[in-house]
Design an enzyme around this catalytic site. Structure first.
Site, PDB file in Angstrom:
ATOM      1  N   PRO A   2       0.063  -1.037  -3.503  1.00 13.30           N
ATOM      2  CA  PRO A   2      -1.299  -1.555  -3.232  1.00 13.30           C
ATOM      3  C   PRO A   2      -2.035  -2.042  -4.532  1.00 13.30           C
ATOM      4  O   PRO A   2      -2.066  -1.609  -5.425  1.00 13.30           O
ATOM      5  CB  PRO A   2      -2.198  -0.336  -2.899  1.00 13.30           C
ATOM      6  CG  PRO A   2      -1.289   0.816  -2.669  1.00 13.30           C
ATOM      7  CD  PRO A   2      -0.152   0.430  -3.476  1.00 13.30           C
ATOM      8  N   GLU A   3      -2.168  -3.648  -4.356  1.00  9.73           N
ATOM      9  CA  GLU A   3      -2.900  -4.191  -5.477  1.00  9.73           C
ATOM     10  C   GLU A   3      -4.400  -4.525  -4.878  1.00  9.73           C
ATOM     11  O   GLU A   3      -4.705  -3.957  -3.895  1.00  9.73           O
ATOM     12  CB  GLU A   3      -2.315  -5.489  -5.586  1.00  9.73           C
ATOM     13  CG  GLU A   3      -0.784  -5.578  -6.076  1.00  9.73           C
ATOM     14  CD  GLU A   3      -0.806  -5.204  -7.742  1.00  9.73           C
ATOM     15  OE1 GLU A   3      -1.767  -5.314  -8.445  1.00  9.73           O
ATOM     16  OE2 GLU A   3       0.422  -5.109  -8.120  1.00  9.73           O
TER      17      GLU A   3
END
Ligand SMILES: [Zn+2]
Length: 274
Positions: A2-3
């Protein structure tokens, strides 16, 4: 992994189901996350009401109201995800933590690799050591090309690791750095101190463009945060360079090249990026 756009999408996806709700039960199935789940978390949360969700870099911030207010600092690590389950919905493997809410919804944390964590902050969020040294948010006005230009003078570091430094600006992960440098036409190997102001203005605009596009795209997956058995929809953007080495550049047709900068794979076009 997850960015920033996925964390922002998570915030938007769960917020309507969480904000203003009271926590009626907390179920900790696995306390050994990257930071152990605080022993007093259950006592702090049960009976408390949750405030408007925030985000700083890749941290999700969940304000907890009540006699002893505080904030949950939530990080999704490498493989973490949050979604809203319904009462009676059985946990799956790796569903480590549930906050059961007063409307029957359950905020459920899933994390196969357990590099994520949830921690309790009693005081000011910005004073926490994990947040205090972070640079500005990329989509805020405090981040612009002039900042990049000013901070890069005299730096011999390559421009790609420079723009990925969270003290310079947060949330520019490897994918977004590679894509933004392509859009701005800048060779990722170039020394940060030798990039002109005009080019940094283009780079800052490109960073904002790729991140905003990813967040907009994530918006199409918001309903996936409620019910269902799948993972919340982390999305694949149409990428120009990231992961495409050996393939043809979409702009000039030349072969995309792979180099390693700051221990990270970096793909770029030698003709379009100078
Ligand atoms: Zn090209």
């Amino acid at each position: 992994m997850p960015e920033l756009p996925e964390v922002e999408t998570t915030r938007r996806g769960i917020a309507p189901h969480v904000e203003g709700r009271e926590v009626v039960e907390v179920v900790v199935r696995q306390p050994r996350l990257r930071v152990p789940v605080p022993a007093d978390l259950v006592d702090r949360l049960v009976g408390a009401r949750l405030g408007p969700l925030g985000r700083r870099a890749k941290y999700l911030l969940v304000p907890v109201e009540g006699d002893e207010p505080g904030t949950l600092l939530w990080h999704l690590g490498m493989s973490g995800s949050l979604r809203i389950a319904r009462l009676g919905e059985l946990p799956r493997k790796h569903d480590h933590l549930d906050l059961v809410l007063d409307d029957g919804g359950i905020l459920r944390y899933h994390d196969p690799r357990r590099f994520g964590f949830v921690d309790w902050l009693a005081g000011s969020v910005e004073a926490d050591r994990r947040l205090a040294r972070l640079g500005p948010e990329p989509l805020s006005e405090s981040f612009d090309g002039e900042r990049l230009y000013r901070l890069s003078r005299g730096r011999r570091l390559a421009v790609k690791p420079f723009v990925m430094d969270s003290a310079v600006v947060v949330g520019v992960g490897n994918i977004y750095a590679a894509e933004a440098l392509f859009l701005a036409g800048i060779d990722p190997r170039r020394s940060a101190g030798r990039v002109s102001l005009a080019r940094y203005l283009r780079l800052a605009a490109a960073v904002k463009e790729v991140l905003a596009a990813a967040i907009t795209q994530g918006g199409t997956t918001l309903r996936d945060f409620v019910g269902g058995t799948g993972e919340p929809g982390y999305f694949k953007q149409r990428l120009n360079v990231y992961g495409r080495h050996g393939e043809a550049c979409r702009r000039c047709g030349g072969e995309l090249r792979l180099v390693t900068l700051g221990q990270r794979a970096s793909v770029f076009c030698t003709r379009c990026q100078t």
